[in-house]
Design a protein around this motif. Sequence first.
Motif, PDB file in Angstrom:
ATOM      1  N   ASN A  23       0.866  -1.167   0.000  1.00 63.16           N
ATOM      2  CA  ASN A  23       0.000   0.000   0.000  1.00 63.16           C
ATOM      3  C   ASN A  23       0.911   1.227   0.000  1.00 63.16           C
ATOM      4  O   ASN A  23       1.678   1.423   0.948  1.00 63.16           O
ATOM      5  CB  ASN A  23      -0.908   0.009   1.240  1.00 63.16           C
ATOM      6  CG  ASN A  23      -1.965   1.097   1.188  1.00 63.16           C
ATOM      7  OD1 ASN A  23      -1.691   2.239   0.820  1.00 63.16           O
ATOM      8  ND2 ASN A  23      -3.189   0.756   1.571  1.00 63.16           N
ATOM      9  N   PRO A  24       0.870   2.035  -1.059  1.00 62.95           N
ATOM     10  CA  PRO A  24       1.797   3.168  -1.152  1.00 62.95           C
ATOM     11  C   PRO A  24       1.655   4.169  -0.024  1.00 62.95           C
ATOM     12  O   PRO A  24       2.629   4.855   0.325  1.00 62.95           O
ATOM     13  CB  PRO A  24       1.451   3.801  -2.503  1.00 62.95           C
ATOM     14  CG  PRO A  24       0.067   3.328  -2.819  1.00 62.95           C
ATOM     15  CD  PRO A  24      -0.028   1.965  -2.225  1.00 62.95           C
ATOM     16  N   SER A  25       0.461   4.264   0.561  1.00 61.28           N
ATOM     17  CA  SER A  25       0.310   5.202   1.677  1.00 61.28           C
ATOM     18  C   SER A  25       1.194   4.788   2.848  1.00 61.28           C
ATOM     19  O   SER A  25       1.852   5.625   3.471  1.00 61.28           O
ATOM     20  CB  SER A  25      -1.158   5.300   2.104  1.00 61.28           C
ATOM     21  OG  SER A  25      -1.615   4.100   2.725  1.00 61.28           O
ATOM     22  N   ALA A  77      -6.436   4.062  -6.267  1.00 58.15           N
ATOM     23  CA  ALA A  77      -6.133   3.512  -7.586  1.00 58.15           C
ATOM     24  C   ALA A  77      -6.845   4.322  -8.657  1.00 58.15           C
ATOM     25  O   ALA A  77      -7.987   4.752  -8.480  1.00 58.15           O
ATOM     26  CB  ALA A  77      -6.575   2.051  -7.648  1.00 58.15           C
ATOM     27  N   GLY A  78      -6.161   4.551  -9.765  1.00 58.66           N
ATOM     28  CA  GLY A  78      -6.750   5.295 -10.868  1.00 58.66           C
ATOM     29  C   GLY A  78      -6.458   6.778 -10.840  1.00 58.66           C
ATOM     30  O   GLY A  78      -6.742   7.476 -11.817  1.00 58.66           O
ATOM     31  N   TRP A 177      -1.102   4.793  -6.983  1.00 58.07           N
ATOM     32  CA  TRP A 177      -0.325   3.563  -6.967  1.00 58.07           C
ATOM     33  C   TRP A 177       1.165   3.867  -7.136  1.00 58.07           C
ATOM     34  O   TRP A 177       1.555   4.889  -7.707  1.00 58.07           O
ATOM     35  CB  TRP A 177      -0.736   2.681  -8.137  1.00 58.07           C
ATOM     36  CG  TRP A 177      -1.879   1.758  -7.887  1.00 58.07           C
ATOM     37  CD1 TRP A 177      -2.440   1.424  -6.696  1.00 58.07           C
ATOM     38  CD2 TRP A 177      -2.600   1.042  -8.895  1.00 58.07           C
ATOM     39  NE1 TRP A 177      -3.464   0.530  -6.879  1.00 58.07           N
ATOM     40  CE2 TRP A 177      -3.583   0.276  -8.213  1.00 58.07           C
ATOM     41  CE3 TRP A 177      -2.519   0.960 -10.280  1.00 58.07           C
ATOM     42  CZ2 TRP A 177      -4.472  -0.557  -8.892  1.00 58.07           C
ATOM     43  CZ3 TRP A 177      -3.397   0.125 -10.959  1.00 58.07           C
ATOM     44  CH2 TRP A 177      -4.365  -0.617 -10.265  1.00 58.07           C
ATOM     45  N   LEU A 178       1.986   2.932  -6.692  1.00 58.31           N
ATOM     46  CA  LEU A 178       3.392   2.912  -7.045  1.00 58.31           C
ATOM     47  C   LEU A 178       3.524   2.296  -8.444  1.00 58.31           C
ATOM     48  O   LEU A 178       2.643   1.542  -8.880  1.00 58.31           O
ATOM     49  CB  LEU A 178       4.187   2.085  -6.037  1.00 58.31           C
ATOM     50  CG  LEU A 178       4.212   2.618  -4.605  1.00 58.31           C
ATOM     51  CD1 LEU A 178       4.845   1.590  -3.671  1.00 58.31           C
ATOM     52  CD2 LEU A 178       4.949   3.945  -4.530  1.00 58.31           C
ATOM     53  N   MET A 186       2.884   6.989  -9.226  1.00 62.74           N
ATOM     54  CA  MET A 186       3.857   7.997  -8.822  1.00 62.74           C
ATOM     55  C   MET A 186       4.964   7.287  -8.050  1.00 62.74           C
ATOM     56  O   MET A 186       4.687   6.372  -7.278  1.00 62.74           O
ATOM     57  CB  MET A 186       3.183   9.066  -7.951  1.00 62.74           C
ATOM     58  CG  MET A 186       4.050  10.271  -7.633  1.00 62.74           C
ATOM     59  SD  MET A 186       3.141  11.583  -6.729  1.00 62.74           S
ATOM     60  CE  MET A 186       2.184  12.295  -8.074  1.00 62.74           C
ATOM     61  N   ARG A 187       6.184   7.692  -8.266  1.00 57.19           N
ATOM     62  CA  ARG A 187       7.310   7.076  -7.563  1.00 57.19           C
ATOM     63  C   ARG A 187       7.221   7.341  -6.068  1.00 57.19           C
ATOM     64  O   ARG A 187       6.709   8.386  -5.641  1.00 57.19           O
ATOM     65  CB  ARG A 187       8.649   7.602  -8.087  1.00 57.19           C
ATOM     66  CG  ARG A 187       8.934   7.342  -9.543  1.00 57.19           C
ATOM     67  CD  ARG A 187      10.405   7.669  -9.867  1.00 57.19           C
ATOM     68  NE  ARG A 187      10.855   8.896  -9.220  1.00 57.19           N
ATOM     69  CZ  ARG A 187      10.770  10.113  -9.759  1.00 57.19           C
ATOM     70  NH1 ARG A 187      10.214  10.272 -10.951  1.00 57.19           N
ATOM     71  NH2 ARG A 187      11.235  11.173  -9.099  1.00 57.19           N
TER      72      ARG A 187
END
Length: 217
Positions: A23-25, A77-78, A177-178, A186-187
């Motif tokens: 989870n990118p967060s 997402a999206g 998302w990563l 986004m990185r």
Amino acid sequence: MANPVERCVLVTGFDPFGGADVNPSWQAVQALHGQSILGHRIVGAQLPTVFVQSLQVLRDLLRRHRPTLVIATGQAAGRAAVSLERIAINVNDARIADNLGARPIDTPVIPGGPDGYFTKLPIKAMLKALLERGINGEVSQTAGTFVCNQVFYGLMHELASEPALRDTRGGLIHVPWLPEQGQPSMRLDELVDGLKVCIEVALTTERDIRKEAGAIS
């Protein structure tokens, strides 16, 4: 009086959900944990992607740390930008089940609570700063009706109803998302830098800026 160096900013992220491995967060929050921004220690914490339990964990964190600022983060997402959420609504309406299999439909986050709460973050000033740093950002008019919105609403309800937190600012930011999860993305370093920018602005901007026609959305 507490030493300013001991003040803290609470930043939360969620554990992976929906079958994902990441989870990118939470990845971004982990990277921020323990850093210092403008004399405030960053406390990063993970919330479970679980209705009810997520709010219990959040309340415990608020009471333990008494933060100056709270930024909850979640995955969207999206979306291709750091999304600064404007409003939390008093509705749980899950499209998918949470991590314990719960899928509430049309239930209130807080029975008897207001229909919605506006963020206490200076989202227009934050957006301006993000764009000036070359980080894709946007103001979002909906945080959805899944656990992210539940935490956003629950956070704002705590800030509005708990006297000890009356001077605390807070809100929700969604992140994309990563790259390894798919597109748009986004990185991780961009996500971390974006959250740092948002924290800096929230700590230094007393009143949000007004929108200039055609400048920011």
